[in-house]
Design a protein around this motif. Sequence first.
Motif, PDB file in Angstrom:
ATOM      1  N   GLY A 125       0.799  -1.193  -0.126  1.00 33.81           N
ATOM      2  CA  GLY A 125       0.046   0.058  -0.030  1.00 33.81           C
ATOM      3  C   GLY A 125       0.674   1.208   0.096  1.00 33.81           C
ATOM      4  N   ASN A 126       2.094   0.901   0.008  1.00 31.58           N
ATOM      5  CA  ASN A 126       2.824   2.204  -0.039  1.00 31.58           C
ATOM      6  C   ASN A 126       3.625   2.548  -1.325  1.00 31.58           C
ATOM      7  N   PRO A 127       3.827   3.853  -1.728  1.00 32.29           N
ATOM      8  CA  PRO A 127       4.348   4.003  -3.127  1.00 32.29           C
ATOM      9  C   PRO A 127       5.837   3.471  -3.446  1.00 32.29           C
ATOM     10  N   ALA A 128       6.027   3.050  -4.639  1.00 36.45           N
ATOM     11  CA  ALA A 128       7.659   2.617  -5.015  1.00 36.45           C
ATOM     12  C   ALA A 128       8.033   4.083  -5.445  1.00 36.45           C
ATOM     13  N   TRP A 129       9.585   4.125  -5.045  1.00 36.36           N
ATOM     14  CA  TRP A 129      10.160   5.362  -5.602  1.00 36.36           C
ATOM     15  C   TRP A 129      11.267   4.765  -6.811  1.00 36.36           C
ATOM     16  N   ASN A 130      11.371   5.658  -7.796  1.00 39.80           N
ATOM     17  CA  ASN A 130      12.321   5.686  -8.945  1.00 39.80           C
ATOM     18  C   ASN A 130      13.453   6.331  -8.393  1.00 39.80           C
ATOM     19  N   LEU A 131      14.810   5.673  -8.351  1.00 37.53           N
ATOM     20  CA  LEU A 131      15.798   6.279  -7.905  1.00 37.53           C
ATOM     21  C   LEU A 131      17.063   6.099  -8.682  1.00 37.53           C
ATOM     22  N   PRO A 132      17.241   7.398  -9.668  1.00 39.19           N
ATOM     23  CA  PRO A 132      18.228   7.279 -10.527  1.00 39.19           C
ATOM     24  C   PRO A 132      19.799   7.099 -10.149  1.00 39.19           C
ATOM     25  N   LEU A 133      20.306   5.926 -10.334  1.00 45.12           N
ATOM     26  CA  LEU A 133      21.510   5.739  -9.787  1.00 45.12           C
ATOM     27  C   LEU A 133      22.751   5.500 -10.906  1.00 45.12           C
ATOM     28  N   VAL A 134      22.441   5.157 -12.080  1.00 44.01           N
ATOM     29  CA  VAL A 134      23.519   4.904 -13.119  1.00 44.01           C
ATOM     30  C   VAL A 134      23.120   5.704 -14.267  1.00 44.01           C
ATOM     31  N   PHE A 135      23.992   6.479 -14.863  1.00 41.30           N
ATOM     32  CA  PHE A 135      23.717   7.669 -16.172  1.00 41.30           C
ATOM     33  C   PHE A 135      24.702   7.239 -17.286  1.00 41.30           C
ATOM     34  N   GLY A 136      24.099   7.143 -18.198  1.00 38.92           N
ATOM     35  CA  GLY A 136      25.202   7.308 -19.378  1.00 38.92           C
ATOM     36  C   GLY A 136      24.646   7.477 -20.717  1.00 38.92           C
ATOM     37  N   PRO A 137      25.176   8.017 -21.715  1.00 39.86           N
ATOM     38  CA  PRO A 137      24.682   8.083 -23.167  1.00 39.86           C
ATOM     39  C   PRO A 137      24.396   6.939 -23.823  1.00 39.86           C
ATOM     40  N   VAL A 138      23.426   6.768 -24.961  1.00 41.49           N
ATOM     41  CA  VAL A 138      23.329   5.562 -25.887  1.00 41.49           C
ATOM     42  C   VAL A 138      23.981   5.964 -27.132  1.00 41.49           C
ATOM     43  N   ALA A 139      24.630   5.094 -27.673  1.00 39.64           N
ATOM     44  CA  ALA A 139      25.386   5.138 -29.007  1.00 39.64           C
ATOM     45  C   ALA A 139      24.512   4.540 -30.276  1.00 39.64           C
ATOM     46  N   LEU A 140      24.488   5.030 -31.311  1.00 41.79           N
ATOM     47  CA  LEU A 140      24.207   4.622 -32.514  1.00 41.79           C
ATOM     48  C   LEU A 140      25.362   3.679 -33.236  1.00 41.79           C
ATOM     49  N   GLY A 141      25.598   2.722 -32.814  1.00 41.33           N
ATOM     50  CA  GLY A 141      26.774   1.707 -33.135  1.00 41.33           C
ATOM     51  C   GLY A 141      26.611   1.221 -34.235  1.00 41.33           C
ATOM     52  N   TYR A 142      27.408   1.058 -35.398  1.00 43.46           N
ATOM     53  CA  TYR A 142      27.447   0.483 -36.571  1.00 43.46           C
ATOM     54  C   TYR A 142      28.684  -0.266 -36.979  1.00 43.46           C
ATOM     55  N   LYS A 143      28.518  -1.117 -37.898  1.00 47.11           N
ATOM     56  CA  LYS A 143      29.648  -1.787 -38.613  1.00 47.11           C
ATOM     57  C   LYS A 143      29.535  -1.829 -39.902  1.00 47.11           C
ATOM     58  N   LEU A 144      30.588  -1.025 -40.731  1.00 51.41           N
ATOM     59  CA  LEU A 144      30.507  -0.681 -42.170  1.00 51.41           C
ATOM     60  C   LEU A 144      31.847  -0.520 -42.551  1.00 51.41           C
ATOM     61  N   GLU A 145      32.014  -1.495 -43.328  1.00 53.10           N
ATOM     62  CA  GLU A 145      33.538  -1.414 -43.667  1.00 53.10           C
ATOM     63  C   GLU A 145      33.981  -0.177 -44.779  1.00 53.10           C
ATOM     64  N   GLY A 146      35.154   0.310 -44.360  1.00 53.25           N
ATOM     65  CA  GLY A 146      35.291   1.343 -44.900  1.00 53.25           C
ATOM     66  C   GLY A 146      34.704   2.846 -44.600  1.00 53.25           C
ATOM     67  N   VAL A 147      34.034   2.738 -43.732  1.00 56.58           N
ATOM     68  CA  VAL A 147      33.047   3.955 -43.312  1.00 56.58           C
ATOM     69  C   VAL A 147      33.426   4.010 -41.703  1.00 56.58           C
ATOM     70  N   ASN A 148      34.273   4.910 -41.248  1.00 54.96           N
ATOM     71  CA  ASN A 148      34.351   5.091 -39.714  1.00 54.96           C
ATOM     72  C   ASN A 148      33.930   6.252 -39.308  1.00 54.96           C
ATOM     73  N   ASP A 149      33.543   7.210 -40.382  1.00 53.51           N
ATOM     74  CA  ASP A 149      33.028   8.764 -39.852  1.00 53.51           C
ATOM     75  C   ASP A 149      31.647   8.592 -40.432  1.00 53.51           C
ATOM     76  N   LEU A 150      30.695   8.839 -39.673  1.00 62.62           N
ATOM     77  CA  LEU A 150      29.183   8.712 -40.119  1.00 62.62           C
ATOM     78  C   LEU A 150      28.362   9.729 -39.417  1.00 62.62           C
ATOM     79  N   VAL A 151      27.552  10.548 -40.274  1.00 61.08           N
ATOM     80  CA  VAL A 151      26.654  11.374 -39.405  1.00 61.08           C
ATOM     81  C   VAL A 151      25.281  11.115 -39.766  1.00 61.08           C
ATOM     82  N   LEU A 152      24.364  10.944 -38.785  1.00 60.07           N
ATOM     83  CA  LEU A 152      23.080  10.966 -38.859  1.00 60.07           C
ATOM     84  C   LEU A 152      22.188  11.658 -38.103  1.00 60.07           C
ATOM     85  N   ASN A 153      20.961  12.065 -38.603  1.00 61.08           N
ATOM     86  CA  ASN A 153      20.098  12.845 -37.645  1.00 61.08           C
ATOM     87  C   ASN A 153      18.918  12.080 -37.277  1.00 61.08           C
TER      88      ASN A 153
END
Length: 373
Positions: A125-153
């Motif tokens: 009967g008591n509320p649960a709490w959301n406690l942010p403890l871990v932070f980090g960015p998410v990558a758009l990771g790819y594998k493409l032979e010959g292309v090491n520099d890629l821009v997306l939007n």
Amino acid sequence: MKTKRHGAVLGLIAAGALLLTACGSDNNAPSAGSTSAAGDSSVPVECGGKSKLSAEGSSAQQNAIATFIQAYQAKCPGSDLAYNASGSGAGVKQFNAGQVDFGGSDSPLSESKGEVAAAAERCKGNPAWNLPLVFGPVALGYKLEGVNDLVLNGEVTAKIFNGGIKKWNDPAIAALNSGASLPDKDIKVVYRSDESGTTDNFQKYLTAASKGAWTQGDGKQFKGGVGEAKEKSAGVAQAAGSVDGAITYVELSFAQDNKLSLAKIDNGSGPVELTNETVGKAIDGATIKGTGNDLVLDLNSIYGSTTAGAYPLLLATYEIVCSKGYDADTAKAVKAFLTVAATTGQDGLADAGYAPLPKAFQDKLLTAVKAIA
């Protein structure tokens, strides 16, 4: 985010204060001068209670939890935590079913899905709490032979992940990568098969940043309708790293472990590389929208940001706990573990691929942990 091996990519131990200082709120926001809380051993820890805790959920935070467990065992000899990195959806379900002592999730409990009510029932009967403890960015990771520099939007990324763009040399990709030699090769999307807060955050980003190209909505289940499904963060990163032409969304440390290239994101103000400065700039607008000790972050404002030099694809991982309703032994152990995690447990986070908490944010988190009963 393995900073010793990838210092040029993300020196987050140095930038932890900047990055998470920005994770403030309109209510007692951490100041720009906040310092890292890593290694703070001055906070008392009352060890004891249940000798072996159990938790389940987000695979995005599993390396951080492993670091916290080591610190917990060192601070409280004889105490332990068993963590099953089964994914955020499973973590919420197991917590709400009373099968684990706390859950791990890459997104807070959803009221519309009944998770808030189910958690309150589990917590007697008591509320649960959301406690942010871990932070980090998410990558758009790819594998493409010959292309090491890629821009997306946002728009092009949305069309890749919903099947609107199928080839790497599509004119829309070429327009963002002037002068690049893009192969006439099929794009092979890899996505999470299990319910995942990473998926939820990614789809929220696409909704905000794609100028209407993403109409599938958000949620912990991937809704793009194309690609190959793999379980957990490690699974999608390994699959993408084994196939030329693949792309996925995954936490940075997993992308680096599998030697994926990292796409830059153009949010309308030019290509932005994933670095400590760009992550810190993007998260600068984040506020806490939860009330009291329920520390739910509002990240929606940054997903569609057009701020120059800001990397907008970020992830916060929560520990979901009962505010009240534990038996005395469990409450004591949960508080001890979370206290260690928020203090001395921060020492190894940069090497594990995450950002240490700044002092002001640590204080807010510890206030919530202390209030658990």
